[in-house]
Design a protein around this motif. Structure first.
Motif, mmCIF file in Angstrom:
data_model
loop_
_atom_site.group_PDB
_atom_site.id
_atom_site.type_symbol
_atom_site.label_atom_id
_atom_site.label_comp_id
_atom_site.label_asym_id
_atom_site.label_seq_id
_atom_site.Cartn_x
_atom_site.Cartn_y
_atom_site.Cartn_z
ATOM 1 N N ILE A 20 13.552 -11.665 -44.012
ATOM 2 C CA ILE A 20 11.946 -11.830 -43.842
ATOM 3 C C ILE A 20 11.229 -10.638 -44.265
ATOM 4 N N VAL A 21 11.774 -9.519 -44.332
ATOM 5 C CA VAL A 21 11.095 -8.207 -44.614
ATOM 6 C C VAL A 21 11.053 -8.120 -46.180
ATOM 7 N N ARG A 22 12.269 -8.402 -46.718
ATOM 8 C CA ARG A 22 12.335 -8.481 -48.311
ATOM 9 C C ARG A 22 11.582 -9.594 -48.900
ATOM 10 N N GLN A 23 11.412 -10.539 -48.190
ATOM 11 C CA GLN A 23 10.402 -11.813 -48.784
ATOM 12 C C GLN A 23 9.073 -11.097 -48.698
ATOM 13 N N LEU A 24 8.600 -10.585 -47.512
ATOM 14 C CA LEU A 24 7.119 -10.212 -47.490
ATOM 15 C C LEU A 24 6.912 -8.704 -48.346
ATOM 16 N N ALA A 25 8.128 -8.045 -48.850
ATOM 17 C CA ALA A 25 7.777 -7.105 -49.612
ATOM 18 C C ALA A 25 7.374 -7.540 -51.072
ATOM 19 N N CYS A 26 7.900 -8.675 -51.346
ATOM 20 C CA CYS A 26 7.633 -8.919 -52.678
ATOM 21 C C CYS A 26 6.459 -9.652 -52.852
ATOM 22 N N LEU A 27 5.505 -9.804 -51.734
ATOM 23 C CA LEU A 27 4.247 -10.711 -51.709
ATOM 24 C C LEU A 27 3.405 -9.620 -51.215
ATOM 25 N N GLU A 28 1.926 -10.017 -51.551
ATOM 26 C CA GLU A 28 1.021 -9.374 -50.926
ATOM 27 C C GLU A 28 0.502 -9.795 -49.390
ATOM 28 N N GLN A 29 0.746 -11.167 -49.250
ATOM 29 C CA GLN A 29 0.799 -11.811 -47.818
ATOM 30 C C GLN A 29 1.474 -12.989 -47.908
ATOM 31 N N SER A 30 1.643 -13.692 -46.686
ATOM 32 C CA SER A 30 2.450 -14.764 -46.740
ATOM 33 C C SER A 30 1.889 -15.495 -45.439
ATOM 34 N N CYS A 31 2.256 -16.837 -45.298
ATOM 35 C CA CYS A 31 2.095 -17.607 -43.892
ATOM 36 C C CYS A 31 3.452 -18.078 -43.435
ATOM 37 N N CYS A 32 3.525 -18.309 -42.280
ATOM 38 C CA CYS A 32 4.699 -18.677 -41.582
ATOM 39 C C CYS A 32 5.390 -19.605 -42.448
ATOM 40 N N LYS A 33 4.625 -20.688 -42.932
ATOM 41 C CA LYS A 33 5.488 -22.086 -43.275
ATOM 42 C C LYS A 33 6.015 -21.651 -44.647
ATOM 43 N N SER A 47 8.994 -17.663 -36.264
ATOM 44 C CA SER A 47 7.636 -17.098 -35.644
ATOM 45 C C SER A 47 8.284 -15.930 -34.484
ATOM 46 N N GLN A 48 9.353 -16.285 -34.033
ATOM 47 C CA GLN A 48 9.973 -15.219 -33.017
ATOM 48 C C GLN A 48 10.328 -13.991 -33.816
ATOM 49 N N HIS A 49 10.914 -14.090 -34.868
ATOM 50 C CA HIS A 49 11.263 -13.037 -35.652
ATOM 51 C C HIS A 49 10.145 -12.139 -36.189
ATOM 52 N N LEU A 50 9.121 -13.016 -36.801
ATOM 53 C CA LEU A 50 8.102 -12.422 -37.014
ATOM 54 C C LEU A 50 7.240 -11.528 -35.846
ATOM 55 N N LYS A 51 7.304 -12.121 -34.725
ATOM 56 C CA LYS A 51 6.689 -11.658 -33.577
ATOM 57 C C LYS A 51 7.313 -10.145 -33.427
ATOM 58 N N ILE A 52 8.619 -10.030 -33.415
ATOM 59 C CA ILE A 52 9.275 -8.866 -33.164
ATOM 60 C C ILE A 52 9.010 -7.816 -34.241
ATOM 61 N N LEU A 53 8.965 -8.417 -35.530
ATOM 62 C CA LEU A 53 8.521 -7.556 -36.645
ATOM 63 C C LEU A 53 7.111 -6.854 -36.510
ATOM 64 N N VAL A 54 6.062 -7.695 -36.079
ATOM 65 C CA VAL A 54 4.823 -7.243 -35.879
ATOM 66 C C VAL A 54 4.530 -6.345 -34.764
ATOM 67 N N ASN A 67 -3.544 -21.178 -40.688
ATOM 68 C CA ASN A 67 -2.673 -20.511 -41.069
ATOM 69 C C ASN A 67 -2.714 -19.071 -40.420
ATOM 70 N N SER A 68 -1.585 -18.430 -40.137
ATOM 71 C CA SER A 68 -1.722 -16.858 -40.000
ATOM 72 C C SER A 68 -0.975 -16.238 -41.097
ATOM 73 N N HIS A 69 -1.504 -15.276 -41.508
ATOM 74 C CA HIS A 69 -0.872 -14.300 -42.476
ATOM 75 C C HIS A 69 -0.238 -13.200 -42.250
ATOM 76 N N TYR A 70 0.838 -13.091 -42.911
ATOM 77 C CA TYR A 70 1.810 -11.731 -42.558
ATOM 78 C C TYR A 70 1.949 -11.134 -43.831
ATOM 79 N N SER A 71 2.045 -9.609 -43.572
ATOM 80 C CA SER A 71 2.260 -8.815 -44.743
ATOM 81 C C SER A 71 2.652 -7.378 -44.280
#
Length: 111
Positions: A20-33, A47-54, A67-71
């Motif tokens: 997930i971190v590698r994927q997000l590192a390539c993007l400005e932001q992304s939604c969960c889907k 979603s659970q993994h994202l919660k831990i990273l947040v 949508n929720s955006h993650y970066s």
């Protein structure tokens, strides 16, 4: 400080979260889907993994309507990189590793 570092290490200690971190590192932001679409995991699992990273401060969360955006939180990774560098210098001084501290890669020895 140690508790915060332990939380970051624990967050990074799972293969799915590293992906997930590698994927997000390539993007400005992304939604969960969109993250789910790139992984072979259920939406609830992502979603659970994202919660831990947040919670560890590695990923930023911004709710936006449906949508929720993650970066990536670059400041957290700069701090983490400094921690790893400091630990490497502390734990692996030149006289133990046989390499120069300024060089991040060990020397290649051929037999």
């Amino acid at each position: 400080m140690d508790a915060e570092t332990a939380r970051v290490l624990a967050a990074l200690a799972h293969p799915a979260r590293l992906r997930i971190v590698r994927q997000l590192a390539c993007l400005e932001q992304s939604c969960c889907k969109d993250i789910v679409a790139q992984l072979d995991l259920a939406q609830s699992t992502v979603s659970q993994h994202l919660k831990i990273l947040v919670k560890a401060g590695l990923v930023r969360y911004q709710p936006s309507g449906q949508n929720s955006h993650y970066s990536i939180n670059p400041d957290a990774f700069v701090t983490f990189a400094a921690f790893v560098s400091d630990m490497a210098i502390l734990c692996c001084p030149q006289d133990r590793t046989g390499r120069d501290q300024a060089s991040p890669h060990p020397a290649v020895h051929k037999d």
